[in-house]
Design a protein around this motif. Sequence first.
Motif, PDB file in Angstrom:
ATOM      1  N   PHE A 152      35.659  45.522  31.403  1.00 52.63           N
ATOM      2  CA  PHE A 152      34.668  45.201  32.435  1.00 52.63           C
ATOM      3  C   PHE A 152      34.208  43.777  32.165  1.00 52.63           C
ATOM      4  CE2 PHE A 152      33.551  49.633  31.120  1.00 52.63           C
ATOM      5  CZ  PHE A 152      34.010  50.272  32.246  1.00 52.63           C
ATOM      6  N   LEU A 153      33.959  43.052  33.191  1.00 52.65           N
ATOM      7  CA  LEU A 153      33.314  41.758  33.004  1.00 52.65           C
ATOM      8  C   LEU A 153      31.957  41.867  33.668  1.00 52.65           C
ATOM      9  CD1 LEU A 153      36.107  39.563  34.622  1.00 52.65           C
ATOM     10  CD2 LEU A 153      36.125  40.534  32.339  1.00 52.65           C
ATOM     11  N   ILE A 154      30.957  41.353  32.997  1.00 53.86           N
ATOM     12  CA  ILE A 154      29.661  41.278  33.654  1.00 53.86           C
ATOM     13  C   ILE A 154      29.409  39.801  33.905  1.00 53.86           C
ATOM     14  CG2 ILE A 154      27.210  41.866  33.535  1.00 53.86           C
ATOM     15  CD1 ILE A 154      28.592  44.391  33.123  1.00 53.86           C
ATOM     16  N   LEU A 155      29.500  39.417  35.140  1.00 54.76           N
ATOM     17  CA  LEU A 155      29.318  38.012  35.474  1.00 54.76           C
ATOM     18  C   LEU A 155      28.268  37.906  36.558  1.00 54.76           C
ATOM     19  CD1 LEU A 155      33.003  36.812  35.454  1.00 54.76           C
ATOM     20  CD2 LEU A 155      31.192  35.978  33.960  1.00 54.76           C
ATOM     21  N   GLY A 203      30.503  27.587  26.687  1.00 54.11           N
ATOM     22  CA  GLY A 203      29.429  26.868  26.011  1.00 54.11           C
ATOM     23  C   GLY A 203      28.208  26.754  26.903  1.00 54.11           C
ATOM     24  N   ALA A 204      28.449  26.699  28.191  1.00 51.75           N
ATOM     25  CA  ALA A 204      27.343  26.578  29.134  1.00 51.75           C
ATOM     26  C   ALA A 204      27.059  27.917  29.794  1.00 51.75           C
ATOM     27  CB  ALA A 204      27.664  25.530  30.190  1.00 51.75           C
ATOM     28  N   ARG A 205      28.134  28.608  30.140  1.00 50.35           N
ATOM     29  CA  ARG A 205      27.942  29.899  30.802  1.00 50.35           C
ATOM     30  C   ARG A 205      29.218  30.728  30.709  1.00 50.35           C
ATOM     31  NH1 ARG A 205      29.846  29.237  36.540  1.00 50.35           N
ATOM     32  NH2 ARG A 205      30.824  27.212  36.524  1.00 50.35           N
ATOM     33  N   GLU A 206      29.091  31.993  31.046  1.00 54.00           N
ATOM     34  CA  GLU A 206      30.259  32.867  31.086  1.00 54.00           C
ATOM     35  C   GLU A 206      31.070  32.526  32.324  1.00 54.00           C
ATOM     36  OE1 GLU A 206      30.887  35.403  28.198  1.00 54.00           O
ATOM     37  OE2 GLU A 206      30.468  36.938  29.662  1.00 54.00           O
ATOM     38  N   GLN A 207      32.368  32.430  32.138  1.00 50.91           N
ATOM     39  CA  GLN A 207      33.253  32.148  33.266  1.00 50.91           C
ATOM     40  C   GLN A 207      34.300  33.242  33.373  1.00 50.91           C
ATOM     41  OE1 GLN A 207      34.939  28.302  33.653  1.00 50.91           O
ATOM     42  NE2 GLN A 207      32.963  27.681  34.469  1.00 50.91           N
ATOM     43  N   LEU A 208      34.730  33.460  34.598  1.00 51.75           N
ATOM     44  CA  LEU A 208      35.855  34.369  34.791  1.00 51.75           C
ATOM     45  C   LEU A 208      37.132  33.553  34.629  1.00 51.75           C
ATOM     46  CD1 LEU A 208      37.282  36.972  35.696  1.00 51.75           C
ATOM     47  CD2 LEU A 208      36.848  36.303  38.062  1.00 51.75           C
ATOM     48  N   VAL A 209      37.973  33.963  33.686  1.00 56.68           N
ATOM     49  CA  VAL A 209      39.242  33.263  33.448  1.00 56.68           C
ATOM     50  C   VAL A 209      40.381  34.173  33.891  1.00 56.68           C
ATOM     51  CG1 VAL A 209      40.755  32.257  31.684  1.00 56.68           C
ATOM     52  CG2 VAL A 209      38.277  31.999  31.499  1.00 56.68           C
ATOM     53  N   VAL A 210      41.302  33.629  34.654  1.00 55.95           N
ATOM     54  CA  VAL A 210      42.465  34.405  35.073  1.00 55.95           C
ATOM     55  C   VAL A 210      43.719  33.659  34.617  1.00 55.95           C
ATOM     56  CG1 VAL A 210      43.669  35.516  36.992  1.00 55.95           C
ATOM     57  CG2 VAL A 210      41.187  35.195  37.100  1.00 55.95           C
ATOM     58  N   ILE A 246      40.111  35.134  45.013  1.00 52.44           N
ATOM     59  CA  ILE A 246      39.401  35.936  44.001  1.00 52.44           C
ATOM     60  C   ILE A 246      37.891  35.834  44.225  1.00 52.44           C
ATOM     61  CG2 ILE A 246      38.882  36.083  41.509  1.00 52.44           C
ATOM     62  CD1 ILE A 246      41.884  35.240  41.079  1.00 52.44           C
ATOM     63  N   ALA A 247      37.453  34.641  44.586  1.00 47.95           N
ATOM     64  CA  ALA A 247      36.028  34.472  44.871  1.00 47.95           C
ATOM     65  C   ALA A 247      35.611  35.321  46.072  1.00 47.95           C
ATOM     66  CB  ALA A 247      35.726  32.997  45.129  1.00 47.95           C
ATOM     67  N   GLU A 248      36.482  35.346  47.068  1.00 55.22           N
ATOM     68  CA  GLU A 248      36.198  36.167  48.260  1.00 55.22           C
ATOM     69  C   GLU A 248      36.106  37.642  47.892  1.00 55.22           C
ATOM     70  OE1 GLU A 248      38.693  33.512  51.496  1.00 55.22           O
ATOM     71  OE2 GLU A 248      39.366  35.555  51.066  1.00 55.22           O
ATOM     72  N   ALA A 249      37.069  38.097  47.087  1.00 56.26           N
ATOM     73  CA  ALA A 249      37.161  39.530  46.798  1.00 56.26           C
ATOM     74  C   ALA A 249      36.138  39.990  45.769  1.00 56.26           C
ATOM     75  CB  ALA A 249      38.571  39.861  46.301  1.00 56.26           C
ATOM     76  N   HIS A 250      35.802  39.127  44.832  1.00 60.01           N
ATOM     77  CA  HIS A 250      34.987  39.584  43.705  1.00 60.01           C
ATOM     78  C   HIS A 250      33.708  38.794  43.503  1.00 60.01           C
ATOM     79  CE1 HIS A 250      38.492  42.000  42.803  1.00 60.01           C
ATOM     80  NE2 HIS A 250      39.211  40.910  42.913  1.00 60.01           N
ATOM     81  N   GLY A 251      33.530  37.760  44.296  1.00 54.18           N
ATOM     82  CA  GLY A 251      32.259  37.055  44.276  1.00 54.18           C
ATOM     83  C   GLY A 251      32.082  36.067  43.145  1.00 54.18           C
ATOM     84  N   VAL A 252      33.139  35.753  42.437  1.00 48.45           N
ATOM     85  CA  VAL A 252      33.029  34.800  41.339  1.00 48.45           C
ATOM     86  C   VAL A 252      34.186  33.815  41.434  1.00 48.45           C
ATOM     87  CG1 VAL A 252      33.025  34.521  38.844  1.00 48.45           C
ATOM     88  CG2 VAL A 252      32.043  36.565  39.855  1.00 48.45           C
ATOM     89  N   VAL A 253      33.897  32.533  41.326  1.00 50.48           N
ATOM     90  CA  VAL A 253      34.970  31.542  41.327  1.00 50.48           C
ATOM     91  C   VAL A 253      35.576  31.486  39.930  1.00 50.48           C
ATOM     92  CG1 VAL A 253      35.573  29.122  41.663  1.00 50.48           C
ATOM     93  CG2 VAL A 253      33.837  30.194  43.110  1.00 50.48           C
ATOM     94  N   PRO A 254      36.860  31.763  39.807  1.00 47.52           N
ATOM     95  CA  PRO A 254      37.470  31.816  38.470  1.00 47.52           C
ATOM     96  C   PRO A 254      38.056  30.479  38.043  1.00 47.52           C
ATOM     97  CG  PRO A 254      39.053  32.558  40.072  1.00 47.52           C
ATOM     98  CD  PRO A 254      37.828  32.141  40.859  1.00 47.52           C
ATOM     99  N   ALA A 303      34.470  23.082  41.331  1.00 53.52           N
ATOM    100  CA  ALA A 303      34.397  24.478  41.763  1.00 53.52           C
ATOM    101  C   ALA A 303      35.427  25.363  41.071  1.00 53.52           C
ATOM    102  CB  ALA A 303      34.598  24.561  43.277  1.00 53.52           C
ATOM    103  N   ASN A 304      36.628  24.861  40.940  1.00 55.44           N
ATOM    104  CA  ASN A 304      37.651  25.742  40.377  1.00 55.44           C
ATOM    105  C   ASN A 304      38.650  24.969  39.535  1.00 55.44           C
ATOM    106  OD1 ASN A 304      38.441  24.484  42.677  1.00 55.44           O
ATOM    107  ND2 ASN A 304      39.538  26.214  43.545  1.00 55.44           N
ATOM    108  N   PRO A 305      38.284  24.765  38.290  1.00 56.91           N
ATOM    109  CA  PRO A 305      39.197  24.069  37.399  1.00 56.91           C
ATOM    110  C   PRO A 305      40.498  24.864  37.243  1.00 56.91           C
ATOM    111  CG  PRO A 305      37.317  24.962  36.190  1.00 56.91           C
ATOM    112  CD  PRO A 305      37.092  25.262  37.623  1.00 56.91           C
TER     113      PRO A 305
END
Lengths: 87, 547
Positions: free
Chosen positions: B425-428, B460-467, B490-498, B540-542
């Motif tokens: 699970f990811l909590i983001l 280091g700054a915040r939790e990120q979603l990595v794919v 992915i941002a559309e489907a899950h609400g987080v920019v990975p 926005a999306n490295p």
Amino acid sequence: MQNDPHDIDPALLRSWMVKYICGVLGLDIATFSTSDRFDVYGLDSVEAVIMAGVMEEEFQVIVDPHQFFDTPNVDAFVAAFTARDAE
Amino acid sequence: MDGQFDSIVHVVSRHASRKSAHDAIIFLARGETETERVSYGALEARIARHAGRLARFAGQAVVIATPPGGDFASVFLGALRAGAVAVPVPLPDTEKNRSRFASVLGDARPAAVVTAQDWVARVAAVAGSATILTPGDLDGPASALPAVDPAQPAFVQYTSGSTRTPRGIVVTHGNLMANQRMIRTAFGTGPGIVGVNWLPHFHDMGLIGTVLHPLYLGGTAVLMPPSAFIQKPARWLRAIERYRADTAGGPCFGFELCTRTISDEQARSLDLSSLKVAFCGAEPIRAQALDAFAERFAPARFSPSAFLPCYGLAEATLIVSAAEPGRGIRRKRLPALGSGAARDHVSCGRPVEGGALALRHSNGGAGEICVGGPHLAAGHWDGTRRTAVPFADIFAESGTIYLPTGDIGALVDGELYVVDRLGDFLILYGAKIHAADVEATARDEAAEIRAACAFAADDGAREQLVVLCEVDRRALAAAAALAPRLARRIAEAHGVVPQVHFAAHGALPRTSSGKIQRAAGRTKFLSGELGLHKVETTAANPVSHAE
């Protein structure tokens, strides 16, 4: 119907392997290095064993897939496989 | 003797006395010509002689590193008859297997290692103080059948755990016999069984399902090495035809390999009509792969109703649940675990008779699959104390001991659907996201993506979603262009920019059965071991791709 491995022209085998590997992995033949280990460019053990099967058909020889693990690059494999003292 | 426990060696011995000439094992060293045929009478004689020689290792671990075939079966059963604890392992033939071999030996602390003559020198280099023997050395006076305590360890399976920290699972004589009965009931197999298989003989499905199950029933195990199958998958199907096999199978990948390498024309020349059970397990079951196999081999009279999806794990000896024989695959569209669209999953059937299965933290939906029953292994092997240490995370409920498996499943109409692996699970941003959902979105968005691994990482700054996405090497250069689209989707489907990264197919760490190991992938990513580097970055999306 089987050929002897040492009757195979090493240059022919080498160019066949290069063409096969580049075809399967989408590599550029011009820059392909025959001295790089198979795993360096992503030929995993399953793909190497599949190649052994295709090679058997192509050259009408018996290929022990373990030979790819013992000599894990094109140059070393070709040299060992076609060597006069090979079994 | 009445009341005495009937172990696998007693059962094989009984088959030998009742049908001595019946074929127990037929071995095809290269998958084509028969190189070995061992009757029950001959097998029993070899087992008894090996047991005579191995008796001095009773209660101790005996590593068996031999190629597949009759020698492996007789040495393995000889060790069991001698009261030793057999530890089947792959030959140290590749770099990976050599380091695996050394670490398993370090953990198992065997008193002896049995290997083939050709391998003695290589095995000796890493075997430490263990006695090294070959099957030829094990030709002793025949030993009598022993009394066996069902709680006694029969063998140790080193199929889970990493190379650095191998964990051997202790299967007792009672576990083994309970699971053999379960397989018989679930698959509907009987004494006439002819299995034709290629699975690794040191791995749970290969050992228990394809070597020992036919021997338990008094049938015939026709075996070939995995490499013979992979080299030319048609060999497996031709052997099924030649021996009129009724039972054969393996992981989904084996069926895929057949479809990939055998043409329609070759398929038409085959006859697979004898096959009644085509079992499929050990890795996620992809319905499309089985559909494609059924379509290709319909002209060979393969019946799709033979497909028998099943679920199991070494900690439960082998089998946990299986679909009804003769029904084929049943699929169901199940809601995603968190965000994301519903996906099709294949039923792994009902829990096997006598086994207990529960879902933990399920809230009425999917939950962690927990397994209990007489097939639940005794624990991990402690090589120093030569005993089993119970699994750390077992728990009791309603009088049954359960082991959480780390797999997530749903029970629908009493049937198990395995939907994911746990720990993911990811909590983001306060939202719960399931890694499997994000990975499925990535794969659905771009056909180039062969596998994906999603996790949270703190930059280091915040939790990120990595794919991390695996693509074929040939697609790697072009893959960076996919990143903005993937990130958007992915941002559309899950609400987080990975953050999206690419690597060549095969770069992500996998278990021995091919499952992506998310935690290990995350560790490798964070330590920079995956060799990824950024080539292009936007706020926005490295994105990055591998060299």
